[in-house]
Design a protein around this motif. Structure first.
Motif, short mmCIF file in Angstrom:
data_model
loop_
_atom_site.label_atom_id
_atom_site.label_comp_id
_atom_site.label_asym_id
_atom_site.label_seq_id
_atom_site.Cartn_x
_atom_site.Cartn_y
_atom_site.Cartn_z
N VAL A 146 11.33 57.83 107.82
CA VAL A 146 12.76 58.54 108.62
C VAL A 146 12.71 57.35 109.74
N ALA A 147 11.84 56.48 110.17
CA ALA A 147 12.12 55.40 111.10
C ALA A 147 13.05 54.40 110.35
N LEU A 148 12.69 54.09 109.34
CA LEU A 148 13.29 53.05 108.42
C LEU A 148 14.80 53.52 108.30
N ALA A 149 15.17 54.90 107.98
CA ALA A 149 16.40 55.47 107.79
C ALA A 149 17.26 55.31 109.17
N ALA A 150 16.31 55.35 110.10
CA ALA A 150 17.23 55.66 111.58
C ALA A 150 17.46 54.20 112.15
N ALA A 151 16.71 53.07 111.50
CA ALA A 151 16.68 51.63 111.91
C ALA A 151 18.30 51.21 112.00
N PRO A 152 19.03 51.45 111.15
CA PRO A 152 20.22 50.77 111.20
C PRO A 152 21.13 51.36 112.20
N ALA A 153 20.93 52.48 112.64
CA ALA A 153 21.70 53.25 113.78
C ALA A 153 21.32 52.89 114.79
N TYR A 154 19.84 52.69 115.12
CA TYR A 154 19.30 52.09 116.45
C TYR A 154 19.65 50.47 116.62
N ALA A 155 19.82 49.80 115.41
CA ALA A 155 20.33 48.73 115.62
C ALA A 155 21.82 48.46 116.17
N TRP A 156 22.78 49.38 115.67
CA TRP A 156 24.15 49.51 116.20
C TRP A 156 24.02 49.83 117.80
N TRP A 157 23.26 50.80 118.19
CA TRP A 157 23.23 51.35 119.49
C TRP A 157 22.89 50.44 120.22
N LEU A 158 21.67 49.61 119.89
CA LEU A 158 21.09 48.76 120.96
C LEU A 158 21.85 47.24 121.00
N ARG A 159 22.39 47.04 119.76
CA ARG A 159 22.95 45.67 119.85
C ARG A 159 24.86 45.48 119.46
N GLY A 160 24.94 46.63 118.84
CA GLY A 160 26.48 46.74 118.31
C GLY A 160 26.77 45.52 117.35
N ASP A 161 25.92 44.95 116.54
CA ASP A 161 26.03 43.89 115.70
C ASP A 161 26.00 44.49 114.27
N LEU A 162 27.23 44.46 113.58
CA LEU A 162 27.16 44.94 112.29
C LEU A 162 26.36 44.16 111.22
N GLN A 163 26.20 42.75 111.47
CA GLN A 163 25.36 41.78 110.66
C GLN A 163 23.81 42.43 110.81
N LEU A 164 23.46 42.85 111.75
CA LEU A 164 22.11 43.24 111.97
C LEU A 164 22.10 44.75 111.28
N VAL A 165 22.93 45.37 111.70
CA VAL A 165 22.89 46.96 111.07
C VAL A 165 22.75 46.72 109.38
N GLU A 166 23.59 45.94 108.92
CA GLU A 166 23.84 45.72 107.49
C GLU A 166 22.17 45.22 106.90
N LEU A 167 21.59 44.46 107.71
CA LEU A 167 20.23 43.57 107.41
C LEU A 167 19.45 44.82 107.52
N PHE A 168 19.21 45.77 108.68
CA PHE A 168 18.36 46.67 108.65
C PHE A 168 18.49 47.90 107.48
N ALA A 169 19.90 47.97 107.12
CA ALA A 169 20.19 48.98 106.14
C ALA A 169 19.69 48.38 104.84
N ALA A 170 19.82 47.20 104.68
CA ALA A 170 19.32 46.64 103.34
C ALA A 170 17.67 46.48 102.97
N LEU A 171 16.97 46.23 104.31
CA LEU A 171 15.72 46.39 104.43
C LEU A 171 15.13 47.74 104.16
N ALA A 172 15.79 48.85 104.75
CA ALA A 172 15.39 50.05 104.60
C ALA A 172 15.49 50.67 103.20
N VAL A 173 16.54 50.50 102.54
CA VAL A 173 16.48 50.55 101.10
C VAL A 173 15.71 49.77 100.26
N LEU A 174 15.49 48.67 100.54
CA LEU A 174 14.37 48.12 99.68
C LEU A 174 12.97 48.71 100.15
#
Length: 73
Positions: free
Chosen positions: A13-41
């Protein structure tokens, strides 16, 4: 983990939420994409845990292990 007592479920659940947290904390799309890819892996890598969760056989936090055939826990 405190609610359902499954450490693997809490991690997934934390991994699934990580991209949303990255967007909320940083607003950086590349960071969101990275966290999403890591979560999927990680979700792919932990397919056995997901199967056990769905089957109801994943051990809960604090649950006692059944003794093995040689009598040890």
């Amino acid at each position: 983990a405190a609610v359902f007592r499954y450490s693997s479920l809490a991690a997934l659940v934390a991994l699934a939420a990580a991209p949303a947290y990255a967007w909320w904390l940083r607003g950086d799309l590349q960071l969101v994409e990275l966290f999403a890819a890591l979560a999927v892996l990680v979700w792919i890598k932990h397919h056995a845990n997901i199967r056990r969760l769905l089957a109801g056989t994943e051990p809960r936090i604090g649950a006692h292990k059944a003794p093995s055939k040689d009598g040890r826990a």
